[in-house]
Enzyme design. Structure first.
Site, PDB file in Angstrom:
ATOM      1  NE  ARG A   1      -2.689   0.999  -4.743  1.00 13.61           N
ATOM      2  CZ  ARG A   1      -3.003   2.290  -4.763  1.00 13.61           C
ATOM      3  NH1 ARG A   1      -3.993   2.761  -4.016  1.00 13.61           N
ATOM      4  NH2 ARG A   1      -2.348   3.138  -5.541  1.00 13.61           N
ATOM      5  CG  ASP A   2      -5.440   3.871  -7.440  1.00 11.62           C
ATOM      6  OD1 ASP A   2      -6.607   4.120  -7.089  1.00 11.62           O
ATOM      7  OD2 ASP A   2      -4.579   4.752  -7.579  1.00 11.62           O
TER       8      ASP A   2
ATOM      9  CB  CYS B   1      -8.376   7.543  -3.295  1.00 12.88           C
ATOM     10  SG  CYS B   1      -7.857   7.503  -1.576  1.00 12.88           S
TER      11      CYS B   1
ATOM     12  CG  ASN C   1      -5.013   5.099 -11.340  1.00 16.13           C
ATOM     13  OD1 ASN C   1      -5.695   4.417 -10.594  1.00 16.13           O
ATOM     14  ND2 ASN C   1      -4.005   5.815 -10.909  1.00 16.13           N
TER      15      ASN C   1
HETATM   16  P1  HMG Z   1      -5.025   4.329  12.506  1.00  9.99           P
HETATM   17  O1  HMG Z   1      -6.403   3.971  12.942  1.00  9.99           O
HETATM   18  O2  HMG Z   1      -4.546   5.720  12.717  1.00  9.99           O
HETATM   19  O3  HMG Z   1      -3.938   3.320  13.094  1.00  9.99           O
HETATM   20  O4  HMG Z   1      -4.907   3.973  10.973  1.00  9.99           O
HETATM   21  P2  HMG Z   1      -3.566   2.941  14.550  1.00  9.99           P
HETATM   22  O5  HMG Z   1      -2.080   2.711  14.527  1.00  9.99           O
HETATM   23  O6  HMG Z   1      -4.143   3.916  15.541  1.00  9.99           O
HETATM   24  O7  HMG Z   1      -4.307   1.523  14.751  1.00  9.99           O
HETATM   25  C1  HMG Z   1      -5.718   1.395  14.809  1.00  9.99           C
HETATM   26  C2  HMG Z   1      -6.098  -0.022  14.422  1.00  9.99           C
HETATM   27  O8  HMG Z   1      -5.694  -0.303  13.082  1.00  9.99           O
HETATM   28  C3  HMG Z   1      -5.442  -1.076  15.281  1.00  9.99           C
HETATM   29  O9  HMG Z   1      -6.315  -2.207  15.333  1.00  9.99           O
HETATM   30  C4  HMG Z   1      -4.224  -1.458  14.458  1.00  9.99           C
HETATM   31  O10 HMG Z   1      -3.749  -2.742  14.768  1.00  9.99           O
HETATM   32  C5  HMG Z   1      -4.798  -1.406  13.066  1.00  9.99           C
HETATM   33  P3  HMG Z   1      -7.315  -2.455  16.571  1.00  9.99           P
HETATM   34  O11 HMG Z   1      -6.400  -2.557  17.784  1.00  9.99           O
HETATM   35  O12 HMG Z   1      -8.214  -1.255  16.608  1.00  9.99           O
HETATM   36  O13 HMG Z   1      -8.018  -3.733  16.197  1.00  9.99           O
HETATM   37  N1  HMG Z   1      -3.779  -1.166  12.040  1.00  9.99           N
HETATM   38  C6  HMG Z   1      -3.599  -1.930  10.944  1.00  9.99           C
HETATM   39  N2  HMG Z   1      -4.248  -3.033  10.507  1.00  9.99           N
HETATM   40  C7  HMG Z   1      -3.801  -3.560   9.342  1.00  9.99           C
HETATM   41  N3  HMG Z   1      -2.777  -3.056   8.608  1.00  9.99           N
HETATM   42  C8  HMG Z   1      -2.116  -1.958   9.033  1.00  9.99           C
HETATM   43  C9  HMG Z   1      -2.533  -1.366  10.249  1.00  9.99           C
HETATM   44  N4  HMG Z   1      -2.111  -0.282  10.926  1.00  9.99           N
HETATM   45  C10 HMG Z   1      -2.872  -0.176  12.024  1.00  9.99           C
HETATM   46  N5  HMG Z   1      -1.121  -1.477   8.296  1.00  9.99           N
HETATM   47  C11 HMG Z   1      -3.813   3.509   8.899  1.00  9.99           C
HETATM   48  C12 HMG Z   1      -3.737   4.260  10.223  1.00  9.99           C
HETATM   49  C13 HMG Z   1      -2.770   4.075   7.969  1.00  9.99           C
HETATM   50  C14 HMG Z   1      -3.542   2.050   9.135  1.00  9.99           C
HETATM   51  C15 HMG Z   1      -5.234   3.703   8.327  1.00  9.99           C
HETATM   52  O14 HMG Z   1      -5.476   5.067   8.254  1.00  9.99           O
HETATM   53  C16 HMG Z   1      -5.422   3.081   6.980  1.00  9.99           C
HETATM   54  O15 HMG Z   1      -5.367   1.872   6.816  1.00  9.99           O
HETATM   55  N6  HMG Z   1      -5.711   3.906   5.984  1.00  9.99           N
HETATM   56  C17 HMG Z   1      -5.995   3.414   4.638  1.00  9.99           C
HETATM   57  C18 HMG Z   1      -5.172   4.184   3.672  1.00  9.99           C
HETATM   58  C19 HMG Z   1      -5.398   3.678   2.259  1.00  9.99           C
HETATM   59  O16 HMG Z   1      -5.279   2.501   1.992  1.00  9.99           O
HETATM   60  N7  HMG Z   1      -5.719   4.621   1.343  1.00  9.99           N
HETATM   61  C20 HMG Z   1      -5.863   4.275  -0.046  1.00  9.99           C
HETATM   62  C21 HMG Z   1      -4.536   4.012  -0.675  1.00  9.99           C
HETATM   63  S1  HMG Z   1      -3.604   5.498  -0.993  1.00  9.99           S
HETATM   64  C22 HMG Z   1      -4.141   5.979  -2.550  1.00  9.99           C
HETATM   65  O17 HMG Z   1      -5.035   5.403  -3.114  1.00  9.99           O
HETATM   66  C23 HMG Z   1      -3.416   7.104  -3.216  1.00  9.99           C
HETATM   67  C24 HMG Z   1      -2.461   6.640  -4.320  1.00  9.99           C
HETATM   68  O18 HMG Z   1      -3.135   5.885  -5.311  1.00  9.99           O
HETATM   69  C25 HMG Z   1      -1.833   7.854  -4.975  1.00  9.99           C
HETATM   70  C26 HMG Z   1      -2.912   8.877  -5.366  1.00  9.99           C
HETATM   71  O19 HMG Z   1      -3.688   8.622  -6.283  1.00  9.99           O
HETATM   72  O20 HMG Z   1      -2.947   9.891  -4.665  1.00  9.99           O
HETATM   73  C27 HMG Z   1      -1.319   5.779  -3.755  1.00  9.99           C
HETATM   74 MG    MG Z   2      -4.288   6.688  -6.936  1.00 14.03          MG
END
Ligand code: HMG
Ligand code: MG
Length: 302
Positions: free
Chosen positions: A15-16, A240, A249
């Site tokens: 995933r990450d 990320c 990581n």
């Molecule tokens: P948004 O654009 O604010 O969402 O995204 P929305 O509710 O306004 O919806 C916009 C569009 O996205 C719509 O589609 C929704 O249906 C769709 P449209 O009508 O335009 O075709 N949508 C989705 N589609 C699929 N799955 C969903 C979903 N939600 C809405 N769940 C959202 C908000 C959170 C979805 C967006 O910002 C996003 O996907 N962000 C990605 C975040 C991410 O994956 N980041 C990396 C992982 S976190 C990380 O790596 C950190 C970690 O490792 C710890 C660390 O190291 O810090 C965990």
């Molecule tokens: Mg991470």
């Protein structure tokens, strides 16, 4: 100094690690990686994310990957779910655990999940309730607990505040993430201690990116506080897309080598783990980003 006698590692490479790769990785390769990891003895595997494919195209095959895994008894499979839409999509894939992810930095929250910290908690609230109703465990991750790519240093109080909010909505376990790998041992301990004011030691884990080469030291510093659960990534994959410049990581191989050398049990077969890391590194066309893997592969070749 008394260290825990056993440590649980959550493998986050699929995933990450793969969320940050430019090279598209086919679902079949991800599935093969997960099979190799579970054969190596990993019992906690973060498989994928149910996030917007527009934001993170690398995770667009979440359903296919979850469907393709031959589940091994005793292994728990987790997925990231940022909102109800993601949770509802994930349920059909039968995850054992879902991960909600917030940030101790307001700006990173906006960049990563397009909402404020407070809004993110309100998004998670119904998700946590729905997960509990379905007997799915919920883990929380807090990003940028030491430093933020946009705001710089983050005070431990911010971590405590988000941990308290997570606790308030019923999140059972909290992962303290150094997203950009700027942390050093004492700073990481302070972030951990802030979380430990709201969660018992069994409910807190560490997630350390290794950008500045501090992740192994930070892991040891967390072990000194009694923390015994860590997210790690085979071959040091990771990063990320919303934290530019952050590298992977801490490598699972390096953590396993350190822990086994300290007499701490992980249940992981280091040789098989190295093979898994080499498999995905070969696919990506580079060497594993793990000192222990490199040394042991060189030894094998000699
Ligand atoms: P948004 O654009 O604010 O969402 O995204 P929305 O509710 O306004 O919806 C916009 C569009 O996205 C719509 O589609 C929704 O249906 C769709 P449209 O009508 O335009 O075709 N949508 C989705 N589609 C699929 N799955 C969903 C979903 N939600 C809405 N769940 C959202 C908000 C959170 C979805 C967006 O910002 C996003 O996907 N962000 C990605 C975040 C991410 O994956 N980041 C990396 C992982 S976190 C990380 O790596 C950190 C970690 O490792 C710890 C660390 O190291 O810090 C965990
Ligand atoms: Mg991470």
């Amino acid at each position: 100094m008394k260290y825990p006698s056993k440590v649980k590692l959550v493998e986050v490479g699929a995933r990450d690690g793969l969320q940050n790769e430019k090279t598209p990785v086919p679902a079949a390769v991800k599935i093969e990686l997960i099979h190799r990891l579970q054969d190596a003895g990993l019992t906690e595997i973060e498989v994928t994310s149910f996030v917007s494919p527009k934001w993170v195209p690398q995770m667009a095959d979440a359903v296919e990957v979850m469907a393709g895994i031959h589940r091994k008894p005793g292994v728990r499979y987790s997925v990231l779910t940022p909102n109800m839409k993601g949770f509802e999509a994930a349920v059909a894939s039968r995850p054992d655990e879902v991960v909600v992810f917030a940030s101790a930095s307001e700006t990173f929250s906006q960049r990563n999940i397009n909402c404020s910290i407070e809004e993110s908690i309100e998004r998670f609230r119904p998700l946590v309730e729905a997960a509990k109703a379905k007997n799915i465990a919920v883990r929380g991750a807090i990003s940028c607990t030491v430093g933020c790519p946009y705001e710089g240093e983050i005070a431990p109080d911010r971590v405590g505040m988000v941990a308290q909010l997570m606790k308030g909505i019923g999140v059972q376990h909290i992962g303290i993430a150094d997203t950009i790998g700027v942390g050093t041992p004492i700073k990481v301990q302070k972030a951990m201690e802030a979380a430990l004011r709201h969660y018992a030691v069994d409910g807190v884990s560490g997630h350390f990116h290794d950008t500045y080469g501090q992740a192994l030291g930070n892991t040891l510093a967390a072990l000194e506080l009694g923390i015994w659960q860590f997210d790690t990534s085979c071959a040091g994959l990771g990063g990320c897309p919303f934290a530019k410049g952050a590298t992977g990581n801490v490598a699972t191989e390096d953590v396993v080598y350190m822990l086994h050398g300290m007499g701490i049990n992980t249940g992981i077969d280091l040789d098989k783990l190295i093979d898994a890391g080499k498999f995905i590194s070969d696919f990506l066309g580079r060497k594993p980003n793990s000192r222990a893997a490199t040394a042991l592969l060189n030894k094998r070749a000699a």
